[in-house]
Design an enzyme around this catalytic site. Structure first.
Site, mmCIF file in Angstrom:
data_model
loop_
_atom_site.group_PDB
_atom_site.id
_atom_site.type_symbol
_atom_site.label_atom_id
_atom_site.label_comp_id
_atom_site.label_asym_id
_atom_site.label_seq_id
_atom_site.Cartn_x
_atom_site.Cartn_y
_atom_site.Cartn_z
ATOM 1 N N SER A 34 0.866 -1.190 0.000
ATOM 2 C CA SER A 34 0.000 0.000 0.000
ATOM 3 C C SER A 34 0.901 1.238 0.000
ATOM 4 O O SER A 34 1.748 1.371 -0.885
ATOM 5 C CB SER A 34 -0.950 -0.043 1.207
ATOM 6 O OG SER A 34 -1.855 1.031 1.171
ATOM 7 N N THR A 35 0.777 2.093 0.992
ATOM 8 C CA THR A 35 1.554 3.324 1.012
ATOM 9 C C THR A 35 3.057 3.032 0.980
ATOM 10 O O THR A 35 3.559 2.253 1.777
ATOM 11 C CB THR A 35 1.242 4.129 2.286
ATOM 12 O OG1 THR A 35 -0.170 4.230 2.427
ATOM 13 C CG2 THR A 35 1.863 5.508 2.214
ATOM 14 N N HIS A 58 -2.407 -1.058 -3.390
ATOM 15 C CA HIS A 58 -3.435 -0.033 -3.203
ATOM 16 C C HIS A 58 -2.950 1.252 -3.875
ATOM 17 O O HIS A 58 -1.870 1.764 -3.541
ATOM 18 C CB HIS A 58 -3.660 0.265 -1.714
ATOM 19 C CG HIS A 58 -4.132 -0.921 -0.926
ATOM 20 N ND1 HIS A 58 -4.005 -0.996 0.440
ATOM 21 C CD2 HIS A 58 -4.729 -2.078 -1.316
ATOM 22 C CE1 HIS A 58 -4.514 -2.142 0.870
ATOM 23 N NE2 HIS A 58 -4.957 -2.821 -0.187
ATOM 24 N N MET A 62 -0.225 1.393 4.996
ATOM 25 C CA MET A 62 -1.087 1.744 6.115
ATOM 26 C C MET A 62 -2.148 0.669 6.317
ATOM 27 O O MET A 62 -2.557 0.008 5.372
ATOM 28 C CB MET A 62 -1.795 3.080 5.843
ATOM 29 C CG MET A 62 -0.953 4.311 6.099
ATOM 30 S SD MET A 62 -1.935 5.834 6.067
ATOM 31 C CE MET A 62 -2.385 5.931 4.343
ATOM 32 N N ASP A 117 -4.591 -4.549 5.849
ATOM 33 C CA ASP A 117 -4.953 -5.439 4.755
ATOM 34 C C ASP A 117 -3.796 -6.397 4.472
ATOM 35 O O ASP A 117 -2.643 -5.985 4.392
ATOM 36 C CB ASP A 117 -5.286 -4.622 3.503
ATOM 37 C CG ASP A 117 -5.809 -5.493 2.377
ATOM 38 O OD1 ASP A 117 -6.415 -6.540 2.678
ATOM 39 O OD2 ASP A 117 -5.619 -5.123 1.204
#
Length: 372
Positions: free
Chosen positions: A181-182, A208, A301, A304
């Site tokens: 993600s991030t 993401h 973050m 997930d």
């Protein structure tokens, strides 16, 4: 009371800069301290305003967002979130060059208050700015942009809290699944760049990212990877040396084909917070491949991927997490470790060599088939 986050907006559109300013100033813990109309002005304002975070447009007169990011990260490192358009191929190319130069994340430009996506845009921008302002960035040499792996090397040296279990597989792995993600684009860039063209597994990835940017990310990753990076297609057979990315708005899954091979599947389960979700990919891999799979969870973050990686771990898959020191944000790998889902914790710059090591018997077997 803590001081509000001091934010500089670099944006040549007066309409977009006014909208960003209204969104950010509406938060009690944020304050827009300046607005620059081009990259050069942004670089100059950073030196005297010393903001906690910069939102950076890409296409601007005088100096574009890539050059401004490169200049700022080489002279006065500051967290940068790129606010870009996803409909322009050339702008997408420049956007991911800015990520390579040290920008932390990319978001879509906000729609106006009357647009149905406005509230989602607003929440995404506010949450991303709040999270990225906490990231400790390091100086990027102007002619040698550094990867997230190198950032981690220079910023922290936290030792692994998990003792590796070195395994020589009794039978070959079938697939590797990766969730991020991030900070994921930088981490994926470093990881995929470190893997050889004859890496013996197909790799499925959920990253993401704001809708519309996945094509630009794939294009950027292909420039430096020996592997073939592509968008996954429904029903296509998984092939070694290929990297399959999830599409916008659809879960990526791995299914068993009638001939016994593995193929791409999609689903639209509404219960997940994310779509595509890392959990969904990991669970499908655990179901179809069990111990013959590798799961890798990278920077990001939230949590997930932790539940899905736990299922893979319970089915004896090799499960790997990026160490916190090299993460931009460590939420996802930390959550996986806390749930007991991780077999090995690795620094990002060591991950590629470890994955090559555990798949080496397969690479040698493939070569022996070719040359005998």
């Amino acid at each position: 009371m803590n001081q509000p986050l001091r934010i500089l907006i670099v944006e040549d559109s007066a309409v977009v800069s006014m909208l960003l300013k209204a969104i950010l100033n509406n938060e009690p813990d944020m304050e827009v301290v300046g607005v620059a109309a081009d990259g050069q002005q942004g670089v100059e304002m950073v030196s005297h305003l010393k903001p906690d975070l910069i939102t950076m447009d890409i296409r601007m007169p005088v100096m574009d967002g890539f050059e401004a990011t490169r200049e700022i990260m080489s002279t006065q490192p500051t967290p940068i979130v790129v606010i870009s358009s996803s409909v322009d191929d050339e702008e997408l190319k420049i956007t991911f060059r800015a990520i390579e130069a040290g920008a932390l994340s990319v978001l879509e430009k906000p729609h106006g208050p009357g647009h149905p996506k406005f509230e989602d845009n607003r929440i995404e921008i506010v949450e991303m700015v709040r999270a990225m302002a906490e990231v400790k960035v390091v100086r990027h040499l102007r002619h040698r942009p550094q990867s997230a792996a190198n950032q981690g090397q220079e910023s922290q040296t936290t030792p692994s809290s998990c003792t590796p279990h070195y395994r020589v597989p009794s039978q070959p792995y079938e697939v590797m699944a990766v969730g991020a993600s991030t900070g994921g684009p930088q981490a994926l860039h470093a990881l995929l760049k470190s893997l050889p063209a004859d890496f013996p597994l197909p790799i499925c990835v959920v990253q993401h990212i704001s809708p519309g940017f996945i094509g630009g990310l794939i294009q950027w990753l292909n420039t430096d990877s020996a592997l073939k990076v592509k968008l996954a297609e429904e029903g296509e057979a998984l092939r070694s040396g290929h990297v399959y990315f999830a599409r916008d708005g659809m879960h990526l899954e791995v299914h068993r084909a009638l001939d016994g091979g593995l193929q791409v599947g999609f689903s639209l389960q509404p219960e997940s917070l994310h779509r595509p979700a890392v959990d969904q990919l990991f669970k499908s891999v655990a179901k179809e491949c069990g111990a013959l799979s590798i799961g890798v969870i990278l920077t990001g973050m939230g949590d997930d991927g932790a539940k899905g990686l736990k299922v893979m771990h319970e089915r004896l898959a090799m499960t790997v997490a990026q160490d916190e020191a090299s993460c931009v944000v460590a939420g996802m790998p930390r959550s996986a470790v806390q749930q007991g889902a991780v077999k090995e914790i690795l620094e990002l710059h060591k991950m590629g060599s470890r994955l090559v090591e555990v798949t080496q018997p397969m690479r040698l077997a493939q070569k022996s088939v070719v040359f005998t």
